[in-house]
Write a protein that holds these residues in place. Sequence first.
Motif, PDB file in Angstrom:
ATOM      1  N   ALA A   1      69.677 -54.406 -38.674  1.00  0.00           N
ATOM      2  CA  ALA A   1      68.431 -53.775 -39.126  1.00  0.00           C
ATOM      3  C   ALA A   1      67.851 -52.884 -38.025  1.00  0.00           C
ATOM      4  O   ALA A   1      67.377 -51.781 -38.291  1.00  0.00           O
ATOM      5  CB  ALA A   1      67.423 -54.842 -39.538  1.00  0.00           C
ATOM      6  N   LEU A   2      67.874 -53.361 -36.787  1.00  0.00           N
ATOM      7  CA  LEU A   2      67.387 -52.555 -35.668  1.00  0.00           C
ATOM      8  C   LEU A   2      68.257 -51.316 -35.484  1.00  0.00           C
ATOM      9  O   LEU A   2      67.745 -50.206 -35.263  1.00  0.00           O
ATOM     10  CB  LEU A   2      67.373 -53.387 -34.388  1.00  0.00           C
ATOM     11  CG  LEU A   2      66.964 -52.645 -33.117  1.00  0.00           C
ATOM     12  CD1 LEU A   2      65.539 -52.129 -33.223  1.00  0.00           C
ATOM     13  CD2 LEU A   2      67.118 -53.546 -31.890  1.00  0.00           C
ATOM     14  N   ASN A   3      69.570 -51.470 -35.573  1.00  0.00           N
ATOM     15  CA  ASN A   3      70.470 -50.322 -35.442  1.00  0.00           C
ATOM     16  C   ASN A   3      70.170 -49.273 -36.504  1.00  0.00           C
ATOM     17  O   ASN A   3      70.172 -48.066 -36.218  1.00  0.00           O
ATOM     18  CB  ASN A   3      71.927 -50.776 -35.564  1.00  0.00           C
ATOM     19  CG  ASN A   3      72.336 -51.718 -34.440  1.00  0.00           C
ATOM     20  OD1 ASN A   3      71.697 -51.751 -33.388  1.00  0.00           O
ATOM     21  ND2 ASN A   3      73.399 -52.478 -34.664  1.00  0.00           N
ATOM     22  N   ALA A   4      69.900 -49.725 -37.718  1.00  0.00           N
ATOM     23  CA  ALA A   4      69.605 -48.789 -38.805  1.00  0.00           C
ATOM     24  C   ALA A   4      68.301 -48.038 -38.542  1.00  0.00           C
ATOM     25  O   ALA A   4      68.202 -46.833 -38.820  1.00  0.00           O
ATOM     26  CB  ALA A   4      69.525 -49.545 -40.133  1.00  0.00           C
ATOM     27  N   LEU A   5      67.313 -48.724 -38.002  1.00  0.00           N
ATOM     28  CA  LEU A   5      66.034 -48.065 -37.704  1.00  0.00           C
ATOM     29  C   LEU A   5      66.211 -47.002 -36.627  1.00  0.00           C
ATOM     30  O   LEU A   5      65.669 -45.890 -36.731  1.00  0.00           O
ATOM     31  CB  LEU A   5      65.002 -49.100 -37.269  1.00  0.00           C
ATOM     32  CG  LEU A   5      64.496 -50.065 -38.349  1.00  0.00           C
ATOM     33  CD1 LEU A   5      63.590 -51.121 -37.734  1.00  0.00           C
ATOM     34  CD2 LEU A   5      63.760 -49.304 -39.451  1.00  0.00           C
ATOM     35  N   VAL A   6      66.960 -47.312 -35.584  1.00  0.00           N
ATOM     36  CA  VAL A   6      67.181 -46.331 -34.513  1.00  0.00           C
ATOM     37  C   VAL A   6      67.943 -45.128 -35.039  1.00  0.00           C
ATOM     38  O   VAL A   6      67.603 -43.974 -34.738  1.00  0.00           O
ATOM     39  CB  VAL A   6      67.925 -46.987 -33.333  1.00  0.00           C
ATOM     40  CG1 VAL A   6      68.276 -45.939 -32.281  1.00  0.00           C
ATOM     41  CG2 VAL A   6      67.083 -48.088 -32.708  1.00  0.00           C
ATOM     42  N   GLU A   7      68.976 -45.370 -35.823  1.00  0.00           N
ATOM     43  CA  GLU A   7      69.745 -44.260 -36.386  1.00  0.00           C
ATOM     44  C   GLU A   7      68.882 -43.392 -37.294  1.00  0.00           C
ATOM     45  O   GLU A   7      69.004 -42.165 -37.301  1.00  0.00           O
ATOM     46  CB  GLU A   7      70.950 -44.809 -37.142  1.00  0.00           C
ATOM     47  CG  GLU A   7      72.003 -45.439 -36.241  1.00  0.00           C
ATOM     48  CD  GLU A   7      73.116 -46.111 -37.030  1.00  0.00           C
ATOM     49  OE1 GLU A   7      73.069 -46.028 -38.284  1.00  0.00           O
ATOM     50  OE2 GLU A   7      74.014 -46.716 -36.411  1.00  0.00           O
ATOM     51  N   GLU A   8      68.009 -44.030 -38.063  1.00  0.00           N
ATOM     52  CA  GLU A   8      67.104 -43.271 -38.928  1.00  0.00           C
ATOM     53  C   GLU A   8      66.172 -42.398 -38.101  1.00  0.00           C
ATOM     54  O   GLU A   8      65.948 -41.221 -38.409  1.00  0.00           O
ATOM     55  CB  GLU A   8      66.290 -44.225 -39.801  1.00  0.00           C
ATOM     56  CG  GLU A   8      65.307 -43.507 -40.722  1.00  0.00           C
ATOM     57  CD  GLU A   8      64.460 -44.474 -41.534  1.00  0.00           C
ATOM     58  OE1 GLU A   8      63.477 -44.022 -42.159  1.00  0.00           O
ATOM     59  OE2 GLU A   8      64.764 -45.691 -41.534  1.00  0.00           O
ATOM     60  N   GLY A   9      65.627 -42.961 -37.034  1.00  0.00           N
ATOM     61  CA  GLY A   9      64.730 -42.187 -36.187  1.00  0.00           C
ATOM     62  C   GLY A   9      65.426 -41.017 -35.520  1.00  0.00           C
ATOM     63  O   GLY A   9      64.894 -39.898 -35.464  1.00  0.00           O
ATOM     64  N   LEU A  10      66.643 -41.236 -35.007  1.00  0.00           N
ATOM     65  CA  LEU A  10      67.382 -40.163 -34.357  1.00  0.00           C
ATOM     66  C   LEU A  10      67.761 -39.056 -35.341  1.00  0.00           C
ATOM     67  O   LEU A  10      67.934 -37.903 -34.952  1.00  0.00           O
ATOM     68  CB  LEU A  10      68.650 -40.724 -33.695  1.00  0.00           C
ATOM     69  CG  LEU A  10      68.430 -41.693 -32.521  1.00  0.00           C
ATOM     70  CD1 LEU A  10      69.765 -42.205 -32.003  1.00  0.00           C
ATOM     71  CD2 LEU A  10      67.640 -41.021 -31.413  1.00  0.00           C
ATOM     72  N   ALA A  11      67.889 -39.415 -36.603  1.00  0.00           N
ATOM     73  CA  ALA A  11      68.258 -38.424 -37.614  1.00  0.00           C
ATOM     74  C   ALA A  11      67.057 -37.673 -38.180  1.00  0.00           C
ATOM     75  O   ALA A  11      67.182 -36.501 -38.556  1.00  0.00           O
ATOM     76  CB  ALA A  11      69.016 -39.101 -38.754  1.00  0.00           C
TER      77      ALA A  11
END
Length: 526
Positions: A82-92
């Motif tokens: 879940a944390l990985n998905a949030l970071v990837e979303e923010g970077l995108a």
Amino acid sequence: MNSPMTSHATALTRVALTALILSLAGCGLFGPDRNPPAMPSPDHYSVEGQPAQLPGAEGVAQHLEIGARPVPEWWKGYQSDALNALVEEGLANSPSLGAAQNTLKAAREGLRSQIGDSLFPHLDVGFSPTRERALGIPILPQEPTFLENVFVAQIQASYTFDFFGAALLADRALAGQVQQQAFQLESTRRALAANIVVATINAAALQEQVDATEKLVELGEQRARQTAARYQLGSASRDDMLSAEQDAANAAATLPGLRAQALAVRHAQAVLLGRTPDQAAVPLSLDALHVPESVPVAIPTELLHQRPDILAAEAVVRATADQAGAATASMFPSLTLSASYGRGGFDWATFTSPAGLIWGVGATLSQPLFHGGALVARKHQYEATHDAAVSQYKQTVLSAFQTVADTLVSLDEDANTLNQTRRAMNAAHDASSDTESRYKLGATPFYATLTAGQQYQSARVQYVRARAARLADTATLFDSMGNPPVDYEGTSLRNTVAPTQGANDAKSEKAANTVNTVNTVNTAAE
């Protein structure tokens, strides 16, 4: 037999090559030292040094890998999809990162424009048909004015050589600014990832604190009501009743601010992700985040080549040195070559006939003599700017060392704090359980269970804060290590200014460095 135009072109080529050689040599003559100042190389960051192994807490003793390379996607060490998905979303989706990317793109296009304008010839095609009424020559027996048609079509070329490298230094200075923007983009990207991780940790911790505080407030209200009832029955004093009422009110007063803080963190996290605040993510559980067991810690000398903020400051030092050199070189002669070829005539028949052939070749040598002190003042301006950049570089390095030192100390103490808060929470939990068991046996009054429950919830809040601090400080240490920035083609931005191989002296090294810089960044702009 060579035509006149061919011989003139050959001569211009020779002059151009000579001027280029002189300008490359001039790059090594002007401006302050481009290299950043030497910085201290301490054996360790903190006053007390740093151990390789941090104290253990909750079954994890974090290991500091001294001298290890930084981890680019360090947030994956928390083992949370879940944390990985949030970071990837923010970077995108982050607008701030998008702004930094477009700022870098604009800087590259600006460099490409300046290189095209200064290092390559100007070539223009023009066609100018005109009809005009002009004055006649007074001594000729004709009317004072006459009508005429003029047809001119030409290809015009010009090129300005600054023998002492002012243009090349200016281009290299702008290339340094492009490097700075690239490092700032990487710094923005890393800061965004770190902020998302820390916001996620804080959102989870604050939500658990809110839950514990709500239970604490509920127990306080029950204790206040029971004490008031006991006072009515004469089994409690008025002081006991007022004290219980005050404790309940004090506990309840902390809840609104804590709720507001929790929502503010979630709103901030949503903006980091590129969402509107009303679309904030649901807080994760702290149990879903595992503290990374191994953290790389670069030695101080290597940190200078890993942190984007330090590399950006270094790029500014080099760029301002080149700006000062360009300002000095502009005080020396420059040469402009020009040539034109085309057709012209007063009628179409002449324009299309061999008699309409026109061409011209020329050269202009310019040496500034008096500009009201503007050139000298500009030279001093850029020298002062370079001195400021050197000081800012030193401050950036020292601040980076301080951040690492403070974070290492915090992590060392976080484990100790977590151990003690967990110890206190376990003791409070056992005390609450024992009190409740004695109440069921009739050996303890009910209000005693409420008091023990309040103490447990208070201890739980402190424990949650300690867990969050350890997780967040670990993220800060990961982020403070940096990583070698990489451009879109996978080339290390640290090597945008290509090193010179086999240079015989400082002059040839700087000259080759200039050409490599311009060629490399111009290729990247493509």
